[in-house]
Motif scaffolding. Structure first.
Motif, PDB file in Angstrom:
ATOM      1  N   ASP A  32       0.847  -1.180   0.000  1.00 41.37           N
ATOM      2  CA  ASP A  32       0.000   0.000   0.000  1.00 41.37           C
ATOM      3  C   ASP A  32       0.883   1.230   0.000  1.00 41.37           C
ATOM      4  OD1 ASP A  32      -2.413  -1.425   0.171  1.00 41.37           O
ATOM      5  OD2 ASP A  32      -2.113  -1.698   2.326  1.00 41.37           O
ATOM      6  N   SER A  33       0.446   2.255  -0.699  1.00 47.29           N
ATOM      7  CA  SER A  33       1.213   3.492  -0.768  1.00 47.29           C
ATOM      8  C   SER A  33       0.313   4.672  -0.450  1.00 47.29           C
ATOM      9  CB  SER A  33       1.820   3.668  -2.161  1.00 47.29           C
ATOM     10  OG  SER A  33       2.565   4.858  -2.244  1.00 47.29           O
ATOM     11  N   LEU A  34       0.730   5.474   0.527  1.00 45.49           N
ATOM     12  CA  LEU A  34      -0.002   6.680   0.896  1.00 45.49           C
ATOM     13  C   LEU A  34       0.848   7.888   0.553  1.00 45.49           C
ATOM     14  CD1 LEU A  34      -1.398   5.745   4.426  1.00 45.49           C
ATOM     15  CD2 LEU A  34      -2.579   5.647   2.246  1.00 45.49           C
ATOM     16  N   ARG A  35       0.256   8.834  -0.153  1.00 49.72           N
ATOM     17  CA  ARG A  35       0.977  10.041  -0.514  1.00 49.72           C
ATOM     18  C   ARG A  35       0.995  11.030   0.645  1.00 49.72           C
ATOM     19  NH1 ARG A  35       4.408   9.384  -4.647  1.00 49.72           N
ATOM     20  NH2 ARG A  35       3.470   7.939  -6.140  1.00 49.72           N
ATOM     21  N   PRO A  36       1.990  11.908   0.711  1.00 53.13           N
ATOM     22  CA  PRO A  36       2.050  12.896   1.782  1.00 53.13           C
ATOM     23  C   PRO A  36       0.902  13.881   1.674  1.00 53.13           C
ATOM     24  CG  PRO A  36       3.733  13.330   0.126  1.00 53.13           C
ATOM     25  CD  PRO A  36       3.138  12.000  -0.207  1.00 53.13           C
ATOM     26  N   PRO A  37       0.588  14.577   2.775  1.00 55.44           N
ATOM     27  CA  PRO A  37      -0.568  15.458   2.802  1.00 55.44           C
ATOM     28  C   PRO A  37      -0.543  16.557   1.767  1.00 55.44           C
ATOM     29  CG  PRO A  37       0.856  15.812   4.717  1.00 55.44           C
ATOM     30  CD  PRO A  37       1.317  14.558   4.047  1.00 55.44           C
ATOM     31  N   ALA A  38       0.634  17.007   1.364  1.00 58.50           N
ATOM     32  CA  ALA A  38       0.721  18.072   0.377  1.00 58.50           C
ATOM     33  C   ALA A  38       0.114  17.656  -0.946  1.00 58.50           C
ATOM     34  CB  ALA A  38       2.184  18.475   0.172  1.00 58.50           C
ATOM     35  N   GLU A  39       0.178  16.348  -1.254  1.00 63.05           N
ATOM     36  CA  GLU A  39      -0.353  15.855  -2.511  1.00 63.05           C
ATOM     37  C   GLU A  39      -1.789  15.366  -2.362  1.00 63.05           C
ATOM     38  OE1 GLU A  39       2.162  13.057  -4.469  1.00 63.05           O
ATOM     39  OE2 GLU A  39       3.987  14.038  -3.836  1.00 63.05           O
ATOM     40  N   SER A  40      -2.106  14.776  -1.209  1.00 59.10           N
ATOM     41  CA  SER A  40      -3.413  14.156  -1.062  1.00 59.10           C
ATOM     42  C   SER A  40      -4.442  15.092  -0.465  1.00 59.10           C
ATOM     43  CB  SER A  40      -3.287  12.909  -0.172  1.00 59.10           C
ATOM     44  OG  SER A  40      -2.931  13.290   1.150  1.00 59.10           O
ATOM     45  N   GLY A  41      -4.000  16.044   0.347  1.00 57.53           N
ATOM     46  CA  GLY A  41      -4.936  16.927   1.013  1.00 57.53           C
ATOM     47  C   GLY A  41      -5.757  16.212   2.068  1.00 57.53           C
ATOM     48  N   SER A  42      -5.367  15.006   2.456  1.00 57.22           N
ATOM     49  CA  SER A  42      -6.128  14.221   3.413  1.00 57.22           C
ATOM     50  C   SER A  42      -5.852  14.700   4.834  1.00 57.22           C
ATOM     51  CB  SER A  42      -5.757  12.741   3.296  1.00 57.22           C
ATOM     52  OG  SER A  42      -4.380  12.553   3.553  1.00 57.22           O
ATOM     53  N   PRO A  43      -6.819  14.555   5.732  1.00 51.84           N
ATOM     54  CA  PRO A  43      -6.610  14.948   7.125  1.00 51.84           C
ATOM     55  C   PRO A  43      -5.638  14.003   7.809  1.00 51.84           C
ATOM     56  CG  PRO A  43      -8.707  13.822   6.876  1.00 51.84           C
ATOM     57  CD  PRO A  43      -8.168  14.032   5.489  1.00 51.84           C
ATOM     58  N   ALA A  44      -5.087  14.447   8.921  1.00 49.27           N
ATOM     59  CA  ALA A  44      -4.150  13.616   9.665  1.00 49.27           C
ATOM     60  C   ALA A  44      -4.873  12.391  10.221  1.00 49.27           C
ATOM     61  CB  ALA A  44      -3.523  14.423  10.799  1.00 49.27           C
ATOM     62  N   PRO A  45      -4.277  11.199  10.098  1.00 48.48           N
ATOM     63  CA  PRO A  45      -4.880  10.008  10.694  1.00 48.48           C
ATOM     64  C   PRO A  45      -5.018  10.191  12.204  1.00 48.48           C
ATOM     65  CG  PRO A  45      -3.129   9.401   9.169  1.00 48.48           C
ATOM     66  CD  PRO A  45      -3.037  10.877   9.359  1.00 48.48           C
ATOM     67  N   PHE A  46      -6.147   9.778  12.752  1.00 45.58           N
ATOM     68  CA  PHE A  46      -6.373   9.924  14.187  1.00 45.58           C
ATOM     69  C   PHE A  46      -5.554   8.903  14.954  1.00 45.58           C
ATOM     70  CE2 PHE A  46      -8.910   8.615  17.962  1.00 45.58           C
ATOM     71  CZ  PHE A  46      -8.727   9.780  18.708  1.00 45.58           C
ATOM     72  N   TYR A  47      -4.746   9.384  15.905  1.00 47.18           N
ATOM     73  CA  TYR A  47      -3.958   8.490  16.751  1.00 47.18           C
ATOM     74  C   TYR A  47      -3.818   9.104  18.129  1.00 47.18           C
ATOM     75  CZ  TYR A  47      -0.284   5.621  18.721  1.00 47.18           C
ATOM     76  OH  TYR A  47       0.413   4.786  19.549  1.00 47.18           O
ATOM     77  N   ARG A  48      -4.110   8.321  19.157  1.00 51.75           N
ATOM     78  CA  ARG A  48      -3.929   8.763  20.530  1.00 51.75           C
ATOM     79  C   ARG A  48      -2.729   8.035  21.128  1.00 51.75           C
ATOM     80  NH1 ARG A  48      -8.097  10.723  23.802  1.00 51.75           N
ATOM     81  NH2 ARG A  48      -6.547  10.498  25.450  1.00 51.75           N
ATOM     82  N   ALA A  49      -1.749   8.785  21.563  1.00 46.30           N
ATOM     83  CA  ALA A  49      -0.536   8.192  22.129  1.00 46.30           C
ATOM     84  C   ALA A  49      -0.841   7.490  23.447  1.00 46.30           C
ATOM     85  CB  ALA A  49       0.522   9.266  22.346  1.00 46.30           C
ATOM     86  N   VAL A  50      -0.129   6.390  23.702  1.00 45.10           N
ATOM     87  CA  VAL A  50      -0.285   5.660  24.960  1.00 45.10           C
ATOM     88  C   VAL A  50       0.964   5.765  25.827  1.00 45.10           C
ATOM     89  CG1 VAL A  50      -1.942   4.050  23.966  1.00 45.10           C
ATOM     90  CG2 VAL A  50       0.492   3.494  23.903  1.00 45.10           C
ATOM     91  N   GLY A  51       2.002   6.391  25.314  1.00 43.62           N
ATOM     92  CA  GLY A  51       3.244   6.548  26.062  1.00 43.62           C
ATOM     93  C   GLY A  51       4.112   7.589  25.390  1.00 43.62           C
ATOM     94  N   LYS A  52       5.388   7.307  25.276  1.00 42.41           N
ATOM     95  CA  LYS A  52       6.350   8.229  24.665  1.00 42.41           C
ATOM     96  C   LYS A  52       6.682   7.835  23.225  1.00 42.41           C
ATOM     97  CE  LYS A  52       7.122  10.958  28.214  1.00 42.41           C
ATOM     98  NZ  LYS A  52       6.826  12.408  28.184  1.00 42.41           N
ATOM     99  N   GLU A  53       5.781   7.067  22.589  1.00 36.36           N
ATOM    100  CA  GLU A  53       6.103   6.567  21.250  1.00 36.36           C
ATOM    101  C   GLU A  53       6.236   7.672  20.220  1.00 36.36           C
ATOM    102  OE1 GLU A  53       1.548   5.905  21.572  1.00 36.36           O
ATOM    103  OE2 GLU A  53       3.306   5.943  22.877  1.00 36.36           O
ATOM    104  N   VAL A  54       5.437   8.726  20.346  1.00 38.37           N
ATOM    105  CA  VAL A  54       5.496   9.808  19.363  1.00 38.37           C
ATOM    106  C   VAL A  54       6.829  10.549  19.470  1.00 38.37           C
ATOM    107  CG1 VAL A  54       4.495  12.012  18.655  1.00 38.37           C
ATOM    108  CG2 VAL A  54       2.996  10.088  19.222  1.00 38.37           C
TER     109      VAL A  54
END
Length: 273
Positions: free
Chosen positions: A4-26
């Protein structure tokens, strides 16, 4: 092999995927990405590993190329091969080579499912060299700026015969992901499934109960992913208990006794209609 290939937001205009951090992973991923260090994600099925990578790729504005690992995957599946087209032999880049050339994030999901001799191809990319030798072309590619290698696996599911070599593991920054706290998971399920908080909390309570079973015969526990699937059925008008039966109970086992026991647990945990 699934790619699967996802283009960066500049090309796709898609919103940021929703993700809630559970620790220091970000924070850890950001630091690794700034250094170009490869990342190893460890965690149970359905805990959000793929969504986490999608969110990070979006944040950094990079294309994400995802490869699903399997036991028949070869190094040619990753690097590329010669193909016959119109009577001519042409070279076709594999997903790993594309990511190296384009400066994308290459996510190898469930990497240990591939043969160990296949994973050796990533070694020169996962250390200071950041190079990909392509023997069939007689060239060595240097990774373009922005390239990052991310791999994942489920350590609780893999057998001793399916694990990463130490020579592979020690090239990576490791991040362990798990199921979030009840409050965070409730927020995730409610938002992703499009249901109210009370219903989401009931699903999360059931998930926690299944995960807490002693001596369970289940190969996998109730993931956040299947709780969202159940919630999605509720959002479409299906009753909560029926949604749980189809998206959770019947998915986790084919054994009639286990299915019956899970159903009884659902009856005990879920609110009565």
């Amino acid at each position: 092999m699934t790619v699967d290939s996802l283009r960066p937001p500049a090309e796709s205009g898609s919103p940021a995927p929703f993700y809630r951090a559970v620790g220091k992973e970000v924070e850890t991923f950001r630091a690794a990405a700034r250094r170009g260090s490869p990342v190893l994600l460890k965690g149970p099925t359905g805990c959000g590993k793929t969504r986490f990578v999608e969110a990070m790729a979006h944040e950094f504005g990079r294309e994400l190329i995802t490869v699903a690992g399997h036991e028949d995957m070869t190094s040619a599946d990753l690097v590329g091969r010669f193909l016959l087209k119109g009577g001519e032999t042409v070279w076709a880049d594999g997903p790993l080579t594309r990511a190296v050339r384009e400066g994308a994030i290459c996510y190898l999901d469930e990497i240990v499912e591939a043969r160990q001799d296949t994973t050796v191809v990533i070694h020169p990319l996962a250390d200071h060299r950041r190079e990909l030798p392509i023997d069939r072309l007689g060239i060595t590619l240097s990774a373009a700026p922005g390239f990052q290698l991310v791999v994942s696996y489920n350590p609780g599911y893999q057998s001793i015969l399916k694990s990463l070599k130490e020579s592979t593991r020690q090239r990576f920054v490791a991040i362990t992901l798990g199921f979030p706290t009840a409050d965070v998971e409730t927020d995730v399920v409610a938002r992703e499934a499009g249901i109210d908080e009370s219903t989401a909390r009931s699903l999360v309570a059931l998930g926690a109960a299944i995960r807490g079973l002693d001596g369970s015969a289940l190969n996998e526990v109730a993931s956040t992913r299947i709780l969202i699937l159940a919630g999605g059925l509720v959002a479409e008008g299906l009753g909560l208990r029926d949604a749980v039966q189809s998206a959770v109970v019947e998915v986790l086992s084919d054994d009639p006794d286990v299915i019956r026991a899970l159903g009884e647990l659902a009856d005990a945990v879920l609110p009565r209609p």
